[in-house]
Every structure is written in structure tokens, then in C-alpha cells.
Scaffold this motif. Sequence first.
Motif, PDB file in Angstrom:
ATOM      1  N   LYS A   6     -14.942   8.539   5.715  1.00 17.30           N
ATOM      2  CA  LYS A   6     -13.831   8.597   6.652  1.00 17.30           C
ATOM      3  C   LYS A   6     -14.247   9.434   7.849  1.00 17.30           C
ATOM      4  O   LYS A   6     -14.720  10.567   7.696  1.00 17.30           O
ATOM      5  CB  LYS A   6     -12.584   9.211   6.003  1.00 17.30           C
TER       6      LYS A   6
ATOM      7  N   ILE B 256      -6.557   9.662   0.553  1.00 15.83           N
ATOM      8  CA  ILE B 256      -7.016   8.281   0.390  1.00 15.83           C
ATOM      9  C   ILE B 256      -6.709   7.798  -1.031  1.00 15.83           C
ATOM     10  O   ILE B 256      -6.242   6.670  -1.236  1.00 15.83           O
ATOM     11  CB  ILE B 256      -8.516   8.167   0.709  1.00 15.83           C
TER      12      ILE B 256
ATOM     13  N   ARG C  46      -9.405   4.377   4.478  1.00 20.54           N
ATOM     14  CA  ARG C  46     -10.819   4.765   4.546  1.00 20.54           C
ATOM     15  C   ARG C  46     -11.553   3.856   5.523  1.00 20.54           C
ATOM     16  O   ARG C  46     -11.077   2.773   5.865  1.00 20.54           O
ATOM     17  CB  ARG C  46     -11.447   4.664   3.159  1.00 20.54           C
TER      18      ARG C  46
END
Length: 305
Positions: A15, A52, A59
Motif C-alpha cells: 500500500k 486492509i 490495497r
Amino acid sequence: MDDNDLAVRVTGLHKRYGEKRAVDGLDLTVARGEIVAVLGPNGAGKTTSVEILEGYRHRDAGDVRVLGVDPQTAGRDWRARIGIVLQSTNDLAEASVSELVHHFARYYPDPRDPDEVIDAVGLREKARTRSRQLSGGQRRRLDVALGIVGRPELLFLDEPTTGFDPEARHAFWDLIAGLRDGGTTIVLTTHYLEEAEHLADRVAVVSAGRVVAVDTPADLGGRSARRAVVRWVEAGAHREEQTDAPTALVAALAGRLGGEVPGLQVVRPTLEDVYLSLIADDQAGDAATPAAHPAPALVTTEASR
């Protein structure tokens, strides 16, 4: 381990925010029924990674399965199977404990009995108290009640005992251990090393957006195999020696000093010692090899579209 035995499986998670790599190839598994504590300094990527897993944040790349489902595309049925306790909440401050727990129970298809949940978190005497009137420790217990009333298979706890006094912290640990014993899988982020050691079956250390070590608290970073330090006083001077055989060294000292060994201490590395060493080694490695972790290409998987 078979995927059916895993509550969480993360592979190659990335990310970015602009040029910043918040998560940089993180891998992690969490077995069903265990508590995994995620440790790391501020900015290491812990919060982004957990968000996430919770389905709150998308992501850029990698494969994520939580309870067998990609959280990025999960629906309401999946959300009913997880519980989330955020670091701080101030919602519905005028509602009472009982009103809040009963209200949240209605969101789930098969909730626990709200009154039993209130008892389980130790808030029976505060059931009619408005949430704004609760102490910090009582508010965290209410947060847990709201997180578990839906009977989650997996519970996320974000810094659950921040601001607790020692007595309240230990009481909270008993509550969390009881949830694990009842079959709930728990992912815990914390800055308290003692908390991780007390609660976690395994500890994952995150630095610069990736897991640099994961093991039981006793064995993290080869902790159980690290040399002990024996300290004593001899001829008025403080002495110490590292050794793989502390019992033999203490016996030799006792023989030489006539039985009692003044100022004797046998010390093994604490979890904090090992944690700080792992973080320092990782940061030193990054500084020495700045190109060791290049920014990943933004690979869009089918699940992350």
C-alpha cells in the motif's frame, strides 16, 4: 497449514500513499483460535495493514484472505463474522451501556444475548450508566462488548488498554484470554510489550511496512537461544559474563566464593530487548542498502479492482 485452519492469510501486501510505502510486501498468517499481537513503531504500517484486513482500506497489490474471503470485496455476511474494537470511540455518548449493546445486537443475524455480554465484560453495575460517564477502562469494556455481541469468529483489537492503570489492564487481559479460550481468533495491535507477552500465542514485528519476525513470545528473534548474562560481586567489584551454561557458571562461582554468590543475577533477554534489537537491525539494514526494497509496481490483482 491448510487454509481451512487459517483465519487470516496475507501474501505480498503493498500500500502506497504517493511516494510513501506504508506497506511494503507484508506477509502474515493467523491460525483460527489464536491471538496474534502485531508490534511495531509508529509509522511501521500496522494500522494500514489491519485496516486492509478489516475491509476499510483498499490495497495496491497482494493477496488477502480473512475468514476465507477477500475483505476488499466482502459483503454483509462476512462483516457479521468479524468484530472490531477501535483505539478510541465517542459515539452515542448519551446512550446507556444497556441501550448501546442491545442496539448493536440488532445488526447481526445471530447475536449473543446482550445482557450476558454486559455481564461478561463486567459492566452489570453500569448497565444504566450513560457511556460518557464511564471511566476509560469501563469504556474499553463497553467497546469490547460492542465488538463481541455479534458472536465474531475474528476480533480486531487496536491498542485496547491505552490509558489503563495496571489493575484495569490485568482485568482486561483476563477478559481477552477468556474470549480466546471460547474460540475467538484475535488480532491485537499494542505498544505494551508486557501485554503481547501475556496474551499472544505469536508475535509479529512490523518494520517499514513488512513483517521482520514472527514467533512465540518466548522464541521471537531466537530469544530462547540467546546467551544469558550472569552478574555478581567479587572482591568489591561488579562482574558479569555472557554464557550458554548459566547453571554451570553459577555452580563454579559458588565453589570459588564459598557457597553464596554476592549480588547474583541471571538475566535473559526480555521481549522488549529482542523487539528493540529487531527494529534496530532492520532500520540499520535499510540505511545500509536503500535500494533493497524498491517501490513495487502497482500490480492490480483481480480481487483488488
